[in-house]
Design a protein around this motif. Structure first.
Motif, mmCIF file in Angstrom:
data_model
loop_
_atom_site.group_PDB
_atom_site.id
_atom_site.type_symbol
_atom_site.label_atom_id
_atom_site.label_comp_id
_atom_site.label_asym_id
_atom_site.label_seq_id
_atom_site.Cartn_x
_atom_site.Cartn_y
_atom_site.Cartn_z
ATOM 1 N N PRO A 127 0.809 -1.227 0.000
ATOM 2 C CA PRO A 127 0.000 0.000 0.000
ATOM 3 C C PRO A 127 0.840 1.274 0.000
ATOM 4 O O PRO A 127 0.554 2.209 0.735
ATOM 5 C CB PRO A 127 -0.807 -0.144 1.288
ATOM 6 N N PHE A 128 1.888 1.302 -0.819
ATOM 7 C CA PHE A 128 2.738 2.487 -0.933
ATOM 8 C C PHE A 128 2.813 2.905 -2.395
ATOM 9 O O PHE A 128 2.886 2.062 -3.285
ATOM 10 C CB PHE A 128 4.151 2.196 -0.411
ATOM 11 N N ILE A 129 2.813 4.212 -2.629
ATOM 12 C CA ILE A 129 2.850 4.750 -3.984
ATOM 13 C C ILE A 129 4.246 5.271 -4.284
ATOM 14 O O ILE A 129 4.829 6.021 -3.497
ATOM 15 C CB ILE A 129 1.818 5.881 -4.140
ATOM 16 N N GLN A 130 4.787 4.855 -5.412
ATOM 17 C CA GLN A 130 6.104 5.317 -5.838
ATOM 18 C C GLN A 130 5.991 6.700 -6.466
ATOM 19 O O GLN A 130 5.109 6.959 -7.275
ATOM 20 C CB GLN A 130 6.710 4.331 -6.830
ATOM 21 N N VAL A 131 6.901 7.601 -6.081
ATOM 22 C CA VAL A 131 6.924 8.959 -6.642
ATOM 23 C C VAL A 131 8.336 9.267 -7.124
ATOM 24 O O VAL A 131 9.310 8.708 -6.623
ATOM 25 C CB VAL A 131 6.470 10.017 -5.605
ATOM 26 N N ASP A 132 8.427 10.146 -8.106
ATOM 27 C CA ASP A 132 9.742 10.518 -8.636
ATOM 28 C C ASP A 132 10.493 11.451 -7.706
ATOM 29 O O ASP A 132 11.715 11.406 -7.599
ATOM 30 C CB ASP A 132 9.585 11.171 -10.009
ATOM 31 N N GLN A 133 9.758 12.331 -7.022
ATOM 32 C CA GLN A 133 10.377 13.258 -6.073
ATOM 33 C C GLN A 133 9.335 13.725 -5.067
ATOM 34 O O GLN A 133 8.126 13.616 -5.309
ATOM 35 C CB GLN A 133 10.979 14.459 -6.791
ATOM 36 N N LEU A 134 9.802 14.221 -3.944
ATOM 37 C CA LEU A 134 8.889 14.724 -2.921
ATOM 38 C C LEU A 134 8.367 16.100 -3.324
ATOM 39 O O LEU A 134 9.078 16.898 -3.937
ATOM 40 C CB LEU A 134 9.604 14.832 -1.574
ATOM 41 N N GLU A 135 7.129 16.350 -2.981
ATOM 42 C CA GLU A 135 6.538 17.670 -3.234
ATOM 43 C C GLU A 135 7.010 18.616 -2.133
ATOM 44 O O GLU A 135 6.517 18.581 -1.002
ATOM 45 C CB GLU A 135 5.012 17.569 -3.242
ATOM 46 N N THR A 136 7.988 19.440 -2.441
ATOM 47 C CA THR A 136 8.554 20.326 -1.418
ATOM 48 C C THR A 136 8.227 21.797 -1.640
ATOM 49 O O THR A 136 8.399 22.609 -0.731
ATOM 50 C CB THR A 136 10.085 20.163 -1.361
ATOM 51 N N VAL A 174 9.717 12.658 7.835
ATOM 52 C CA VAL A 174 8.503 11.863 8.017
ATOM 53 C C VAL A 174 7.303 12.608 7.445
ATOM 54 O O VAL A 174 7.207 13.834 7.531
ATOM 55 C CB VAL A 174 8.278 11.570 9.527
ATOM 56 N N THR A 175 6.387 11.845 6.849
ATOM 57 C CA THR A 175 5.142 12.411 6.321
ATOM 58 C C THR A 175 3.993 11.461 6.652
ATOM 59 O O THR A 175 4.225 10.335 7.113
ATOM 60 C CB THR A 175 5.238 12.627 4.801
ATOM 61 N N ASN A 176 2.757 11.914 6.411
ATOM 62 C CA ASN A 176 1.613 11.035 6.689
ATOM 63 C C ASN A 176 1.138 10.301 5.437
ATOM 64 O O ASN A 176 0.116 9.618 5.465
ATOM 65 C CB ASN A 176 0.451 11.823 7.310
ATOM 66 N N GLN A 177 1.883 10.424 4.348
ATOM 67 C CA GLN A 177 1.512 9.751 3.103
ATOM 68 C C GLN A 177 2.311 8.465 2.925
ATOM 69 O O GLN A 177 3.501 8.412 3.238
ATOM 70 C CB GLN A 177 1.786 10.667 1.911
ATOM 71 N N LYS A 178 1.660 7.444 2.388
ATOM 72 C CA LYS A 178 2.337 6.183 2.103
ATOM 73 C C LYS A 178 2.986 6.272 0.726
ATOM 74 O O LYS A 178 2.478 5.758 -0.264
ATOM 75 C CB LYS A 178 1.354 5.012 2.158
ATOM 76 N N ILE A 179 4.143 6.931 0.695
ATOM 77 C CA ILE A 179 4.854 7.126 -0.566
ATOM 78 C C ILE A 179 6.315 6.729 -0.381
ATOM 79 O O ILE A 179 6.817 6.651 0.745
ATOM 80 C CB ILE A 179 4.772 8.588 -1.058
ATOM 81 N N PHE A 180 6.991 6.464 -1.492
ATOM 82 C CA PHE A 180 8.429 6.223 -1.450
ATOM 83 C C PHE A 180 9.026 6.692 -2.769
ATOM 84 O O PHE A 180 8.387 6.649 -3.816
ATOM 85 C CB PHE A 180 8.757 4.753 -1.182
ATOM 86 N N LEU A 181 10.258 7.167 -2.700
ATOM 87 C CA LEU A 181 10.930 7.672 -3.878
ATOM 88 C C LEU A 181 11.376 6.531 -4.785
ATOM 89 O O LEU A 181 11.752 5.460 -4.320
ATOM 90 C CB LEU A 181 12.146 8.507 -3.480
ATOM 91 N N LYS A 182 11.344 6.794 -6.074
ATOM 92 C CA LYS A 182 11.719 5.792 -7.059
ATOM 93 C C LYS A 182 13.127 5.257 -6.817
ATOM 94 O O LYS A 182 13.404 4.074 -7.023
ATOM 95 C CB LYS A 182 11.618 6.395 -8.470
ATOM 96 N N ASN A 183 14.035 6.137 -6.383
ATOM 97 C CA ASN A 183 15.424 5.729 -6.162
ATOM 98 C C ASN A 183 15.726 5.411 -4.702
ATOM 99 O O ASN A 183 16.892 5.358 -4.301
ATOM 100 C CB ASN A 183 16.385 6.807 -6.665
ATOM 101 N N ALA A 184 14.710 5.195 -3.876
ATOM 102 C CA ALA A 184 14.917 4.871 -2.460
ATOM 103 C C ALA A 184 15.683 3.561 -2.327
ATOM 104 O O ALA A 184 15.429 2.610 -3.068
ATOM 105 C CB ALA A 184 13.574 4.776 -1.747
ATOM 106 N N ARG A 185 16.614 3.491 -1.381
ATOM 107 C CA ARG A 185 17.465 2.305 -1.266
ATOM 108 C C ARG A 185 17.485 1.702 0.140
ATOM 109 O O ARG A 185 18.235 0.776 0.395
ATOM 110 C CB ARG A 185 18.913 2.628 -1.665
ATOM 111 N N LYS A 186 16.692 2.212 1.055
ATOM 112 C CA LYS A 186 16.666 1.642 2.403
ATOM 113 C C LYS A 186 15.213 1.456 2.847
ATOM 114 O O LYS A 186 14.385 2.353 2.668
ATOM 115 C CB LYS A 186 17.387 2.555 3.400
ATOM 116 N N VAL A 187 14.921 0.301 3.421
ATOM 117 C CA VAL A 187 13.586 0.005 3.937
ATOM 118 C C VAL A 187 13.669 -0.143 5.448
ATOM 119 O O VAL A 187 14.578 -0.811 5.966
ATOM 120 C CB VAL A 187 13.013 -1.292 3.325
ATOM 121 N N SER A 188 12.748 0.479 6.161
ATOM 122 C CA SER A 188 12.657 0.327 7.614
ATOM 123 C C SER A 188 11.338 -0.341 7.966
ATOM 124 O O SER A 188 10.286 0.058 7.458
ATOM 125 C CB SER A 188 12.745 1.692 8.317
ATOM 126 N N ILE A 189 11.403 -1.366 8.812
ATOM 127 C CA ILE A 189 10.204 -2.081 9.238
ATOM 128 C C ILE A 189 10.282 -2.332 10.740
ATOM 129 O O ILE A 189 11.336 -2.186 11.361
ATOM 130 C CB ILE A 189 10.042 -3.432 8.509
#
Length: 374
Positions: A97-106, A284-299
């Protein structure tokens, strides 16, 4: 019978074991095909426990019984991994349930940090986002999590680990409590300074204020002086307190920027004992998103309070060739001597190996939660 003959017999047995193992894996693949067609789960705890009991009953002493238990736990673990991989190949793994994004909306983003103006969190925020953001600060870490949870901020910047003092345990607990997710991290070098009102001498000081972690990081220096050490929520709060109360017996440990901001004089620079002291901050954000080039997962997840339970969870990383680079534990509230484990590992949520591992963990662990991919 000499050693060479005995080794020859072992080689023959090992060859048979390999042959039987491959036959078992082939049948496991057929089992996976059946489960895909009939919508059944891979992990059947009751079936596996019954299988362990049966094979242990075939042995003739306690030593062999324990050995067979370990052997078949590994065999069944490998069987599950094979089935998860097949499920992935057939597109039968549940979508995360996570959406991939190219970049964060800053652009025009509102960012919250804990502390006051001059806090290290503020420095981390500017290093990560730049200066063209709308930011505000709150008193506590919880307040920051509430701000993004309620939508008054888009992102929060929170310290999670220091290279000298270790983890910020409260942040780990808050990540479990709130439905907020890590989308980035920023590491900044820490140089603590001892500061006081202009004209203050070291001999004037009786009390030093700072965050507990900063006091720990500066313990070697502080313990050479007869000063009372008092903890505060944030370094910048400490600097502001000294500036506002105008008491020459007070000093603070904070950043050089905080000293300039509040008009304090730096009496000593670099009072933290490590010259390589750094703090890792998470975004940290309240959206279930991750960057396309993300390389670390935390669980995080919980396991049964029994022998081997954590070992079985870690096997999902081993057999999916995932590099685990951190594991921490935190006690579970109201459940004495039970723990929640936090793990960071290399990967992206779009990787099939990551999906395989997370599927297995979700089936076999208690309350598994993805904290973010960044």
């Amino acid at each position: 019978m000499d050693l060479t003959e005995l080794r020859g017999q072992i080689d023959e047995i090992d060859s048979s074991i390999v042959d039987l193992y491959e036959k078992r894996m082939d049948i496991s693949r057929q089992v996976a095909e059946y489960k895909i067609e009939n919508g059944k789960q891979v992990f059947d705890k009751a079936r596996e426990e019954e299988k362990i009991r049966k094979v242990k009953s075939l042995t003739h002493n306690d030593f062999n019984s324990h050995g067979i238990e370990e052997l078949f736990e590994q065999i069944m673990s490998m069987s599950r991994k094979l089935q998860y991989q097949l499920l992935s190949e057939r597109g039968s793994l549940n979508k995360l349930p996570f959406i991939q994004v190219d970049q964060l909306e800053t652009e025009k983003a509102r960012v919250v940090f804990q502390g006051a103006e001059g806090a290290y969190s503020q420095a981390a925020m500017h290093q990560y986002f730049g200066d063209r953001i709308d930011s505000f600060h709150v008193d506590t870490f919880r307040d920051a999590m509430i701000a993004i949870d309620e939508g008054s901020a888009d992102y929060a910047v929170l310290p999670i680990e220091n290279s000298t003092a270790g983890i910020v345990s409260e942040i780990y607990d808050l990540l479990v409590e709130f439905e907020n997710y890590i989308v980035g991290e920023q590491i900044i070098k820490i140089e603590h300074c001892l500061m006081a009102l202009p004209g203050t001498k070291l001999s004037d000081i009786k009390t030093v204020y700072s965050h507990p972690q900063s006091l720990m990081q500066s313990a070697r220096y502080l313990n050479t002086h007869p000063w009372q050490q008092i903890s505060m929520q944030n370094n910048a709060f400490a600097a502001r307190k000294v500036a506002e109360e105008k008491d020459r017996t007070q000093a603070a440990i904070a950043s050089e920027y905080a000293a300039k901001l509040y008009g304090l004089e730096i009496l000593e620079k670099g009072v933290n004992q490590s010259s390589t002291n750094s703090t890792r901050f998470i975004i940290v954000t309240n959206q279930k998103i991750f960057l396309k080039n993300a390389r670390k997962v935390s669980i995080c997840f919980e396991v049964a309070h029994e022998s081997g339970s954590l070992y079985h969870m870690l096997s999902h990383f081993i057999y999916n060739n995932l590099n685990m680079n951190r594991i921490e534990s935190r006690p579970i509230e109201d459940r004495n001597w039970e723990y929640r484990f936090f793990i960071d590992f290399d990967g992206n949520l779009s990787d099939s190996a990551v999906k395989n591992a997370l599927r297995g963990l979700r089936d076999e662990a208690r309350n598994m939660k993805i904290l973010g991919n960044y």
